[in-house]
Design a protein around this motif. Structure first.
Motif, PDB file in Angstrom:
ATOM      1  N   GLU A 199       0.804  -1.227   0.000  1.00  0.00           N
ATOM      2  CA  GLU A 199       0.000   0.000   0.000  1.00  0.00           C
ATOM      3  C   GLU A 199       0.836   1.275   0.000  1.00  0.00           C
ATOM      4  O   GLU A 199       0.369   2.315  -0.446  1.00  0.00           O
ATOM      5  N   ASP A 200       2.078   1.230   0.475  1.00  0.00           N
ATOM      6  CA  ASP A 200       2.938   2.421   0.434  1.00  0.00           C
ATOM      7  C   ASP A 200       3.307   2.783  -1.005  1.00  0.00           C
ATOM      8  O   ASP A 200       3.331   3.944  -1.370  1.00  0.00           O
ATOM      9  N   LYS A 201       3.607   1.760  -1.792  1.00  0.00           N
ATOM     10  CA  LYS A 201       4.007   1.926  -3.203  1.00  0.00           C
ATOM     11  C   LYS A 201       5.017   3.066  -3.358  1.00  0.00           C
ATOM     12  O   LYS A 201       4.854   3.963  -4.163  1.00  0.00           O
ATOM     13  N   SER A 202       6.075   2.982  -2.567  1.00  0.00           N
ATOM     14  CA  SER A 202       7.114   4.010  -2.601  1.00  0.00           C
ATOM     15  C   SER A 202       7.939   3.959  -3.878  1.00  0.00           C
ATOM     16  O   SER A 202       8.575   4.937  -4.229  1.00  0.00           O
ATOM     17  N   HIS A 203       7.947   2.795  -4.521  1.00  0.00           N
ATOM     18  CA  HIS A 203       8.759   2.640  -5.724  1.00  0.00           C
ATOM     19  C   HIS A 203       7.890   2.161  -6.884  1.00  0.00           C
ATOM     20  O   HIS A 203       7.229   1.130  -6.778  1.00  0.00           O
ATOM     21  N   PRO A 204       7.892   2.899  -7.998  1.00  0.00           N
ATOM     22  CA  PRO A 204       7.076   2.483  -9.145  1.00  0.00           C
ATOM     23  C   PRO A 204       7.596   1.192  -9.771  1.00  0.00           C
ATOM     24  O   PRO A 204       8.798   0.926  -9.787  1.00  0.00           O
ATOM     25  N   LEU A 205       6.669   0.424 -10.283  1.00  0.00           N
ATOM     26  CA  LEU A 205       6.953  -0.879 -10.871  1.00  0.00           C
ATOM     27  C   LEU A 205       6.765  -0.820 -12.377  1.00  0.00           C
ATOM     28  O   LEU A 205       5.759  -0.304 -12.859  1.00  0.00           O
ATOM     29  N   CYS A 206       7.741  -1.355 -13.126  1.00  0.00           N
ATOM     30  CA  CYS A 206       7.576  -1.482 -14.577  1.00  0.00           C
ATOM     31  C   CYS A 206       6.562  -2.595 -14.818  1.00  0.00           C
ATOM     32  O   CYS A 206       6.783  -3.745 -14.433  1.00  0.00           O
ATOM     33  N   LYS A 207       5.442  -2.259 -15.450  1.00  0.00           N
ATOM     34  CA  LYS A 207       4.369  -3.226 -15.703  1.00  0.00           C
ATOM     35  C   LYS A 207       4.793  -4.307 -16.691  1.00  0.00           C
ATOM     36  O   LYS A 207       4.168  -5.351 -16.772  1.00  0.00           O
ATOM     37  N   ILE A 208       5.854  -4.048 -17.434  1.00  0.00           N
ATOM     38  CA  ILE A 208       6.274  -4.986 -18.462  1.00  0.00           C
ATOM     39  C   ILE A 208       7.237  -6.036 -17.916  1.00  0.00           C
ATOM     40  O   ILE A 208       7.051  -7.223 -18.126  1.00  0.00           O
ATOM     41  N   CYS A 209       8.290  -5.601 -17.208  1.00  0.00           N
ATOM     42  CA  CYS A 209       9.312  -6.552 -16.773  1.00  0.00           C
ATOM     43  C   CYS A 209       9.364  -6.753 -15.261  1.00  0.00           C
ATOM     44  O   CYS A 209      10.131  -7.574 -14.774  1.00  0.00           O
ATOM     45  N   ARG A 238      11.748   4.029 -21.957  1.00  0.00           N
ATOM     46  CA  ARG A 238      12.224   4.601 -23.225  1.00  0.00           C
ATOM     47  C   ARG A 238      13.403   3.834 -23.795  1.00  0.00           C
ATOM     48  O   ARG A 238      13.524   3.687 -25.008  1.00  0.00           O
ATOM     49  N   HIS A 239      14.270   3.312 -22.918  1.00  0.00           N
ATOM     50  CA  HIS A 239      15.489   2.635 -23.387  1.00  0.00           C
ATOM     51  C   HIS A 239      15.366   1.121 -23.508  1.00  0.00           C
ATOM     52  O   HIS A 239      16.076   0.507 -24.302  1.00  0.00           O
ATOM     53  N   ARG A 240      14.486   0.508 -22.734  1.00  0.00           N
ATOM     54  CA  ARG A 240      14.414  -0.961 -22.697  1.00  0.00           C
ATOM     55  C   ARG A 240      13.196  -1.557 -23.395  1.00  0.00           C
ATOM     56  O   ARG A 240      13.178  -2.756 -23.661  1.00  0.00           O
ATOM     57  N   HIS A 241      12.180  -0.749 -23.630  1.00  0.00           N
ATOM     58  CA  HIS A 241      10.950  -1.272 -24.217  1.00  0.00           C
ATOM     59  C   HIS A 241      10.585  -0.470 -25.465  1.00  0.00           C
ATOM     60  O   HIS A 241      11.199   0.547 -25.757  1.00  0.00           O
ATOM     61  N   GLU A 242       9.603  -0.945 -26.191  1.00  0.00           N
ATOM     62  CA  GLU A 242       9.180  -0.303 -27.446  1.00  0.00           C
ATOM     63  C   GLU A 242       7.860   0.440 -27.228  1.00  0.00           C
ATOM     64  O   GLU A 242       6.927  -0.095 -26.633  1.00  0.00           O
ATOM     65  N   ARG A 243       7.794   1.656 -27.734  1.00  0.00           N
ATOM     66  CA  ARG A 243       6.594   2.474 -27.590  1.00  0.00           C
ATOM     67  C   ARG A 243       5.814   2.495 -28.897  1.00  0.00           C
ATOM     68  O   ARG A 243       6.381   2.612 -29.974  1.00  0.00           O
ATOM     69  N   CYS A 244       4.493   2.387 -28.784  1.00  0.00           N
ATOM     70  CA  CYS A 244       3.626   2.504 -29.957  1.00  0.00           C
ATOM     71  C   CYS A 244       3.416   3.990 -30.220  1.00  0.00           C
ATOM     72  O   CYS A 244       2.758   4.685 -29.451  1.00  0.00           O
ATOM     73  N   HIS A 245       3.980   4.466 -31.315  1.00  0.00           N
ATOM     74  CA  HIS A 245       3.897   5.895 -31.615  1.00  0.00           C
ATOM     75  C   HIS A 245       2.468   6.325 -31.974  1.00  0.00           C
ATOM     76  O   HIS A 245       2.083   7.460 -31.735  1.00  0.00           O
ATOM     77  N   LEU A 246       1.673   5.417 -32.510  1.00  0.00           N
ATOM     78  CA  LEU A 246       0.289   5.768 -32.852  1.00  0.00           C
ATOM     79  C   LEU A 246      -0.568   5.932 -31.594  1.00  0.00           C
ATOM     80  O   LEU A 246      -1.300   6.916 -31.450  1.00  0.00           O
ATOM     81  N   GLN A 297      -3.094   9.100 -27.140  1.00  0.00           N
ATOM     82  CA  GLN A 297      -3.160   9.210 -25.674  1.00  0.00           C
ATOM     83  C   GLN A 297      -1.747   9.438 -25.124  1.00  0.00           C
ATOM     84  O   GLN A 297      -1.109   8.504 -24.657  1.00  0.00           O
ATOM     85  N   PRO A 298      -1.258  10.675 -25.162  1.00  0.00           N
ATOM     86  CA  PRO A 298       0.128  10.943 -24.771  1.00  0.00           C
ATOM     87  C   PRO A 298       0.473  10.595 -23.321  1.00  0.00           C
ATOM     88  O   PRO A 298       1.623  10.339 -23.014  1.00  0.00           O
ATOM     89  N   HIS A 299      -0.516  10.561 -22.439  1.00  0.00           N
ATOM     90  CA  HIS A 299      -0.229  10.280 -21.033  1.00  0.00           C
ATOM     91  C   HIS A 299      -0.484   8.825 -20.648  1.00  0.00           C
ATOM     92  O   HIS A 299      -0.268   8.454 -19.494  1.00  0.00           O
ATOM     93  N   ALA A 300      -0.912   8.020 -21.599  1.00  0.00           N
ATOM     94  CA  ALA A 300      -1.162   6.600 -21.322  1.00  0.00           C
ATOM     95  C   ALA A 300       0.147   5.814 -21.437  1.00  0.00           C
ATOM     96  O   ALA A 300       1.110   6.258 -22.050  1.00  0.00           O
ATOM     97  N   PHE A 301       0.173   4.640 -20.834  1.00  0.00           N
ATOM     98  CA  PHE A 301       1.333   3.757 -20.892  1.00  0.00           C
ATOM     99  C   PHE A 301       1.268   2.986 -22.209  1.00  0.00           C
ATOM    100  O   PHE A 301       0.460   2.088 -22.368  1.00  0.00           O
ATOM    101  N   ASN A 302       2.096   3.363 -23.176  1.00  0.00           N
ATOM    102  CA  ASN A 302       2.036   2.783 -24.524  1.00  0.00           C
ATOM    103  C   ASN A 302       3.285   1.978 -24.872  1.00  0.00           C
ATOM    104  O   ASN A 302       3.753   2.023 -25.999  1.00  0.00           O
ATOM    105  N   TYR A 303       3.833   1.256 -23.911  1.00  0.00           N
ATOM    106  CA  TYR A 303       5.070   0.508 -24.138  1.00  0.00           C
ATOM    107  C   TYR A 303       4.785  -0.991 -24.224  1.00  0.00           C
ATOM    108  O   TYR A 303       3.839  -1.495 -23.640  1.00  0.00           O
ATOM    109  N   HIS A 304       5.673  -1.679 -24.938  1.00  0.00           N
ATOM    110  CA  HIS A 304       5.595  -3.133 -25.111  1.00  0.00           C
ATOM    111  C   HIS A 304       6.964  -3.727 -24.837  1.00  0.00           C
ATOM    112  O   HIS A 304       7.986  -3.057 -25.009  1.00  0.00           O
TER     113      HIS A 304
END
Length: 135
Positions: free
Chosen positions: A64-74, A89-97, A102-109
Motif C-alpha cells: 500500500e505504500d508503493k514508494s517505488h514504481p513498478l515497470c508493468k512490463i518486466c 524509453r530505453h528498454r521497451h518499445e513504444r507505440c507511436h500511434l 493518448q500521450p499520457h497513457a502507458f504505450n510501451y511493449h
C-alpha cells in the motif's frame, strides 16, 4: 560523523565501512532490512534510512505504500517515476500511434515482437516486405 555509515537502529550506532556492510549488519544484528533501492538512490545520511521487517519492506516497495514504481512490463522496481520513464524509453518499445492518441497513457511493449503483435491487432501492419524490413 554525519558521513559515516552508522547503523540507524536506535541505541546501536555502530560505524561500518560501506553501505553493503551496513545492510549486512542491520540484517544480522537487528533482524531488520534496508530497502536496496532507497540505499542506492536516496540522498540521506545513514542514520536517516528507514529499517523494515520483511512485511514492512514488501509494503514499502510493492504494497500500500508503493514508494517505488513498478515497470508493468518486466516487473523491475525503480526509485522514482522519472527512472521508470527512462527505463521504458530505453528498454521497451513504444507505440507511436497510441502515444499520439493518448500521450499520457502507458504505450510501451516488452520488445519489437510484442509491438508488432500490437500493431497487427490494434492498427494496420503493412504486409509488404519493404515495410516489414524497415519496421
Amino acid at each position: 560523523a554525519l558521513l559515516e555509515q552508522r547503523c540507524p537502529q536506535a541505541g546501536c550506532g555502530k560505524v561500518l565501512k560501506a553501505k553493503a556492510d551496513l545492510r549486512r549488519h542491520v540484517q544480522e544484528a537487528h533482524n531488520l532490512l534496508l530497502c536496496d533501492i532507497c540505499l542506492s538512490h536516496q540522498k540521506a545520511f545513514s542514520h536517516e534510512y528507514r529499517l523494515f521487517d520483511k512485511a514492512g519492506l514488501w509494503r514499502h516497495q510493492r504494497g500500500e505504500d508503493k514508494s517505488h514504481p513498478l515497470c508493468k512490463i518486466c516487473g523491475t522496481l525503480f526509485y522514482s517515476d522519472d527512472e521508470l520513464a527512462e527505463h521504458c524509453r530505453h528498454r521497451h518499445e513504444r507505440c507511436h500511434l497510441c502515444h499520439r492518441q493518448q500521450p499520457h497513457a502507458f504505450n510501451y511493449h516488452r520488445d519489437y515482437h510484442a509491438l508488432e503483435a500490437h500493431f497487427r491487432t490494434a492498427h494496420f501492419l503493412c504486409p509488404e516486405a519493404v515495410c516489414q524490413e524497415a519496421k
